[in-house]
Each structure stands twice: as C-alpha cells, then as structure tokens.
Design a protein around this motif. Sequence first.
Motif, short mmCIF file in Angstrom:
data_model
loop_
_atom_site.label_atom_id
_atom_site.label_comp_id
_atom_site.label_asym_id
_atom_site.label_seq_id
_atom_site.Cartn_x
_atom_site.Cartn_y
_atom_site.Cartn_z
N ARG A 72 60.96 96.15 25.23
CA ARG A 72 59.82 96.48 26.09
C ARG A 72 58.54 96.42 25.24
O ARG A 72 58.49 97.05 24.17
CB ARG A 72 60.00 97.89 26.65
CG ARG A 72 59.11 98.15 27.81
CD ARG A 72 59.31 99.53 28.34
NE ARG A 72 58.57 99.67 29.59
CZ ARG A 72 58.31 100.82 30.14
NH1 ARG A 72 58.74 101.93 29.59
NH2 ARG A 72 57.64 100.88 31.26
N GLY A 103 56.07 84.68 34.35
CA GLY A 103 56.55 85.38 33.15
C GLY A 103 55.81 86.68 32.92
O GLY A 103 56.41 87.69 32.55
N ALA A 145 56.93 89.35 35.51
CA ALA A 145 58.30 89.75 35.20
C ALA A 145 58.34 90.67 33.98
O ALA A 145 59.02 91.70 33.98
CB ALA A 145 59.16 88.52 34.95
N GLU A 175 66.10 96.58 31.22
CA GLU A 175 66.43 95.20 31.62
C GLU A 175 65.93 94.18 30.59
O GLU A 175 64.94 93.48 30.81
CB GLU A 175 65.84 94.89 33.01
CG GLU A 175 66.45 95.70 34.14
CD GLU A 175 67.92 95.36 34.40
OE1 GLU A 175 68.47 94.46 33.73
OE2 GLU A 175 68.50 96.01 35.26
N ALA A 213 67.37 91.43 29.65
CA ALA A 213 67.62 90.03 30.04
C ALA A 213 66.43 89.46 30.83
O ALA A 213 66.10 88.28 30.68
CB ALA A 213 68.90 89.95 30.88
N ILE A 214 65.80 90.32 31.64
CA ILE A 214 64.65 89.84 32.42
C ILE A 214 63.51 89.47 31.48
O ILE A 214 62.86 88.44 31.64
CB ILE A 214 64.19 90.90 33.46
CG1 ILE A 214 65.28 91.11 34.51
CG2 ILE A 214 62.89 90.48 34.12
CD1 ILE A 214 64.96 92.17 35.54
N ARG A 251 63.82 88.58 28.38
CA ARG A 251 64.19 87.35 27.64
C ARG A 251 63.92 86.13 28.52
O ARG A 251 63.46 85.10 28.03
CB ARG A 251 65.66 87.41 27.22
CG ARG A 251 65.89 88.24 25.95
CD ARG A 251 67.22 87.88 25.29
NE ARG A 251 68.34 88.22 26.15
CZ ARG A 251 68.98 89.39 26.13
NH1 ARG A 251 68.60 90.33 25.28
NH2 ARG A 251 69.98 89.63 26.93
N ALA A 252 64.20 86.25 29.82
CA ALA A 252 63.90 85.14 30.74
C ALA A 252 62.39 84.91 30.80
O ALA A 252 61.94 83.76 30.84
CB ALA A 252 64.46 85.45 32.13
N ALA A 253 61.61 86.01 30.79
CA ALA A 253 60.14 85.87 30.80
C ALA A 253 59.68 85.18 29.52
O ALA A 253 58.76 84.35 29.55
CB ALA A 253 59.49 87.24 30.95
N LEU A 257 61.31 82.98 27.85
CA LEU A 257 61.60 81.55 28.02
C LEU A 257 60.52 80.88 28.87
O LEU A 257 60.07 79.76 28.57
CB LEU A 257 62.98 81.37 28.67
CG LEU A 257 63.40 79.94 28.98
CD1 LEU A 257 63.62 79.16 27.69
CD2 LEU A 257 64.67 79.91 29.82
N MET A 258 60.08 81.58 29.93
CA MET A 258 59.03 81.02 30.79
C MET A 258 57.75 80.79 29.97
O MET A 258 57.08 79.76 30.12
CB MET A 258 58.71 81.98 31.95
CG MET A 258 59.87 82.26 32.86
SD MET A 258 60.23 80.90 33.93
CE MET A 258 59.75 81.57 35.48
N ALA A 271 60.53 91.81 39.37
CA ALA A 271 60.47 90.99 38.15
C ALA A 271 61.21 89.66 38.34
O ALA A 271 60.71 88.60 37.96
CB ALA A 271 61.07 91.77 36.97
N SER A 320 67.11 81.80 33.90
CA SER A 320 66.79 81.15 32.62
C SER A 320 67.39 79.75 32.57
O SER A 320 66.73 78.79 32.16
CB SER A 320 67.33 81.96 31.44
OG SER A 320 66.71 83.21 31.40
#
Lengths: 145, 111
Positions: free
Chosen positions: A34, A100, A103, A111, A113-114, A116-118, A120-121, B15, B93
């Motif tokens: 975070r 991103g 998110a 969270e 994983a969310i 980490r996905a952000a 990547l974006m 999110a 992802s």
Amino acid sequence: MTALRVLQSVHGQLGVLATAALLHPALLLRRGQRPSRRGRWALVLSAGFAVLAWSAGVFIYPDYRRVVKRPLFHLSTEAGLLFEVKEHFAVAVVCLALGGLVAALVAPAGERAIRRAAALMFALASALSALVVGLGVYVASIHGF
Amino acid sequence: MTPTPSAEERRSALALAALVFGLAAPSTYVLERLYEYARGDSVNPVLILRTLDTVYYWRVGVAVWWGASVAGLAYALLLRRPGSAAARAARLSLAALVLVPVIAVVAWVFP
C-alpha cells in the motif's frame, strides 16, 4: 519562434516527463504494498502528467491540422501516418494511467494483487508513452510548427 | 437474497472496475478505428487530410464513455458475484499483457 512552436515544445517536454513519471508508480506498486501518503501523491502526479501532456496535444491539435498536417503528409506520408499512430497510443496511455491510478488508490490494504495489476498498467502506459515521445520527436523532425 | 457487500468488497470491486476501464476504453478506441477503416474513411491519405479534428474528440469521447459503461457493469457484476479479488486481478493482468500489445499493433497497422 511562434507561440505554437513553444506549445509544441512544452507538449513534447511534458510527454518525456510523463514517460518517466509513469514508470515510478510501476516500480512503487510492483510488490503490491500500500503506498504511503507521499506515494499516493506521486501516483496522482504521474497520471496527472500523462493527462496534462495529452491535454496540451489536444489544445494544439486544431492548429496542427490547419498548419502542419497537409505539409507533413506532402513531405512524408509515412510520417503523417505515424502521427496518427501517436495520437492513438496517447489515448491508450491516458486510459491505462487513469485505470491504474484509481485501482491503486481505492484497493483495500490487503489486496496486493490489485496493486500489482495497477503497477502493470502503469508500466504498459510508460512503455506506450515512450513510443509516443519517440514518434512525436520523429514527426517533429520532419515537419513541425 | 444477496448479502450486502462490505466496504472492503466495494472498494475491491471499484479497483477492479477501474482496471477494466483501463483496458476497455483503448480497446473501444481501436475498434472504432477499425470500423472507420472498414467503412473506407481512412485508407486514403487524402481522406485523412480532409478528416475534421472533431472526429478524434468524438472517437475519444465514445471510447471513454463506453469504457466507463463497461467498468460500471463490471462493478455491478463483481458486487453480485463475490469472489477472490486476487484471482480476478491476475486475470486482468493477463488480459492487459495480451490486449495492450494487440492494441498497439492494430493502431500501428491501421493508423
């Protein structure tokens, strides 16, 4: 040096800044932690630079169409078409960065994983932004304001 | 009756919906472009020169509107069907890793 030339230069500089700034959240969020208060500000500023660079482009777009587009296509059709590619990529950069950003800001603390996905974006947005800058410099070297 | 989602579940859904927007809007933009190509608007550079600048604004506006609509739909669906946010983020992802290069290639091939 005309005002449009200055604006074109500012647009280009903002693009370079946005490319570098978008890489920062990608690194900051890569482990899913975070972000701190400062980190959240950095996220907002990164996406803000991308939006600002795009907005500057949109601001000079009518003048580009009026002054530059026709001679550019006349000098090099390939460069004219590459400018079209650049404007398509720029939209993707802004959308990826905003997605991103939201998110990363609203994801609950647990969270990872969310986030980490952000990350990547943001990384994809930065890569596309680098392409936008490269294309912009190439096109401006053929013909600008 | 579906149980009321907690504040945490709502935030996770929001999110994830934001990530959906990040992918849906540029995909819509590229699909609009492909539609313009299919219609024959953008094949000839002379036609590109004659294109109004408002076409770009409309294309972006429609893409953002549709991206936001898909994100809103995703948010509603995620609240109705609670599940692992981590698994969903991983799937998004993967989708980003596939979609963004495809968007880039399509935008390059069909400028």
